[in-house]
Design an enzyme around this catalytic site. Sequence first.
Site, PDB file in Angstrom:
ATOM      1  N   LYS A  15      -9.675  -3.625  12.473  1.00 16.60           N
ATOM      2  CA  LYS A  15      -8.312  -3.086  13.093  1.00 16.60           C
ATOM      3  C   LYS A  15      -8.316  -3.820  14.384  1.00 16.60           C
ATOM      4  O   LYS A  15      -7.362  -4.179  15.067  1.00 16.60           O
ATOM      5  CB  LYS A  15      -8.375  -1.486  13.339  1.00 16.60           C
ATOM      6  N   ASP A  72       2.285  -1.758  -4.657  1.00 17.87           N
ATOM      7  CA  ASP A  72       0.831  -1.338  -4.508  1.00 17.87           C
ATOM      8  C   ASP A  72      -0.105  -1.830  -5.956  1.00 17.87           C
ATOM      9  O   ASP A  72       0.588  -2.606  -6.734  1.00 17.87           O
ATOM     10  CB  ASP A  72       0.719   0.083  -4.749  1.00 17.87           C
ATOM     11  N   ILE A  73      -1.140  -1.600  -6.112  1.00 21.05           N
ATOM     12  CA  ILE A  73      -2.131  -1.939  -7.120  1.00 21.05           C
ATOM     13  C   ILE A  73      -2.570  -0.874  -8.180  1.00 21.05           C
ATOM     14  O   ILE A  73      -3.073  -0.771  -8.933  1.00 21.05           O
ATOM     15  CB  ILE A  73      -3.347  -2.485  -6.617  1.00 21.05           C
ATOM     16  N   TYR A 130     -14.411  -1.177   9.624  1.00 15.51           N
ATOM     17  CA  TYR A 130     -12.934  -0.563   9.722  1.00 15.51           C
ATOM     18  C   TYR A 130     -12.247  -0.912  11.120  1.00 15.51           C
ATOM     19  O   TYR A 130     -11.403  -1.454  11.448  1.00 15.51           O
ATOM     20  CB  TYR A 130     -12.734   0.679   9.280  1.00 15.51           C
ATOM     21  N   GLN A 156      -1.305   7.575   1.867  1.00 12.47           N
ATOM     22  CA  GLN A 156      -0.877   8.553   2.558  1.00 12.47           C
ATOM     23  C   GLN A 156       0.386   8.303   3.459  1.00 12.47           C
ATOM     24  O   GLN A 156       1.557   9.261   3.222  1.00 12.47           O
ATOM     25  CB  GLN A 156      -1.963   8.908   3.356  1.00 12.47           C
ATOM     26  N   LEU A 157       0.399   7.406   4.058  1.00 13.11           N
ATOM     27  CA  LEU A 157       1.654   6.719   5.010  1.00 13.11           C
ATOM     28  C   LEU A 157       2.705   6.561   4.031  1.00 13.11           C
ATOM     29  O   LEU A 157       4.116   6.778   4.142  1.00 13.11           O
ATOM     30  CB  LEU A 157       1.208   6.118   5.902  1.00 13.11           C
ATOM     31  N   GLY A 167       0.891  -1.357  -0.011  1.00 11.24           N
ATOM     32  CA  GLY A 167       0.130  -0.198   0.218  1.00 11.24           C
ATOM     33  C   GLY A 167       0.725   1.189  -0.113  1.00 11.24           C
ATOM     34  O   GLY A 167       0.685   2.412   0.610  1.00 11.24           O
ATOM     35  N   ILE A 175      -4.327  11.751  10.332  1.00 12.44           N
ATOM     36  CA  ILE A 175      -3.165  12.228   9.967  1.00 12.44           C
ATOM     37  C   ILE A 175      -3.219  13.406   9.028  1.00 12.44           C
ATOM     38  O   ILE A 175      -3.913  13.269   7.926  1.00 12.44           O
ATOM     39  CB  ILE A 175      -2.110  11.090   9.555  1.00 12.44           C
ATOM     40  N   LEU A 218       1.559   3.735  -2.118  1.00 10.94           N
ATOM     41  CA  LEU A 218       1.224   4.842  -2.872  1.00 10.94           C
ATOM     42  C   LEU A 218       0.285   5.772  -1.985  1.00 10.94           C
ATOM     43  O   LEU A 218      -0.238   6.459  -2.309  1.00 10.94           O
ATOM     44  CB  LEU A 218       0.782   4.574  -3.956  1.00 10.94           C
TER      45      LEU A 218
HETATM   46  C1  AKB Z   1     -10.194   7.379   9.286  1.00  5.34           C
HETATM   47  O1  AKB Z   1     -10.532   8.317   9.196  1.00  5.34           O
HETATM   48  O2  AKB Z   1     -10.619   6.420   8.694  1.00  5.34           O
HETATM   49  C2  AKB Z   1      -8.602   7.149   9.495  1.00  5.34           C
HETATM   50  C3  AKB Z   1      -8.195   6.730  10.770  1.00  5.34           C
HETATM   51  C4  AKB Z   1      -8.505   7.689  12.032  1.00  5.34           C
HETATM   52  O3  AKB Z   1      -7.727   5.738  11.059  1.00  5.34           O
HETATM   53  N1  AKB Z   1      -8.018   8.433   9.244  1.00  5.34           N
END
Ligand code: AKB
Length: 304
Positions: A142, A32-33, A138, A12-13, A8, A168, A10
Site C-alpha cells: 500500500k 471480479d474473478i 500488505y 466488501q467495498l 474486485g 471498515i 464483489l
Molecule cells: C485489514 O485489516 O487488513 C484491512 C485494513 C485496515 O486495511 N481491513
Amino acid sequence: MERILITGALGQLGHEFIKYFNNKDIFVLATDIKDPPKNLPCLFEFADVLNKERIDLLVKKYKINTVYHLVAVLSANGEKNPYNSWKVNMESFQNIIEISVNNKIKKVFWPSSIAVFGTESNLDFVSQNPAMNPETIYGVSKLAGEKLANYYFNRFELDIRSLRYPGIISIDTLPGGGTTDYIIEMLNSAKNKSDYTCFLNKETRLPMMYIDDAIEAAIKLMSVDRKKLTISSSYNVTGFSITPFELANEIKSRGIDITVDYKPDFRQEIANSWPKDIDDSISNKDWGWSCNFSLKKTLDKVFN
Ligand code: AKB
C-alpha cells in the site's frame, strides 16, 4: 457522464459502491474473478486484473472514464503468501495505471490503508506524514502504491485519489483476511447470539469506520476539484477507535449476552504495528471530510 469500472467488485467495498452508483443511475461495469450473485444490479464481466489486455479491452468496449480499483489481498492473508500478495496488489495497480494513462481515464480511486504506518509512526495518534515503515507485505504494497499514485500524478497528471482506510464495519458484506475483521466477527456473533473468541487481545485499540462513511468519504474525495487536494499519495480518514473489550461491553450494554474469549494469534503482532488513532484534519481542511457515524450510531445501525 461517469462510466465506472470497479475491479474486485464483489468484495466488501465493491458491493457498497455498486449499491451507491445504482441508486444514482450511474453506469457501472463490475469485474471480479468470482461468480456474481444473481441479483447484482449492474453489468458484470469476469476479469482478472492481472490480465492487462482483458481489462484494456473492457475499458475500451464500455467507454470507461473512471476506475475504482479495489482488488487487494488484505493484511492477515497477505502474510500467508507475501510473494503472491505483492503480485496481486502491485501488478494489478500498475496495470490499472498503464491502462488509465493510455485510455485517458479521468479519475482512479484506489484504497490505501492504516497498514502503511509502523511502530515509528507515533501510533497513539498518527499524523498525515510521519515516518512510515510498515511491517506487513500488505502495508509495504500500500505504501508503494501511494508512491506510485504520487509519481504518476506528477509524471502524467493521472488523477488517482486515495484514502487510508481504517477497519471498515459492514454487516451484509464480509471482508476477508484482514486484521480488523475481528470487529465484524464479534458483531455478527452478537447478532447470532453466539459466543466469540477474539484473535486480538482485549486491549488492542484500532481505528474503525462504518461502511456508509467509507463510501461517502470516497465519493466526496472523488468529486472535489483536484486543485483543492494538497496530497497526491493518500489521505488519512477515520471514524472512531475501540478495543475488543470496549466493544464487548458496548454490546452487553445493549442487553445482548455474549461471552468473549481472547486468544491472540499472529494477527496481534500486525495490530501492534498499526495506529490506535488517526489525525484526519488535513482531509477535513482539503475536502471537507468528517465522519457521520460515531460508535453509537454504528451500533444502532448494526443492531436495529
Ligand atoms: C485489514 O485489516 O487488513 C484491512 C485494513 C485496515 O486495511 N481491513
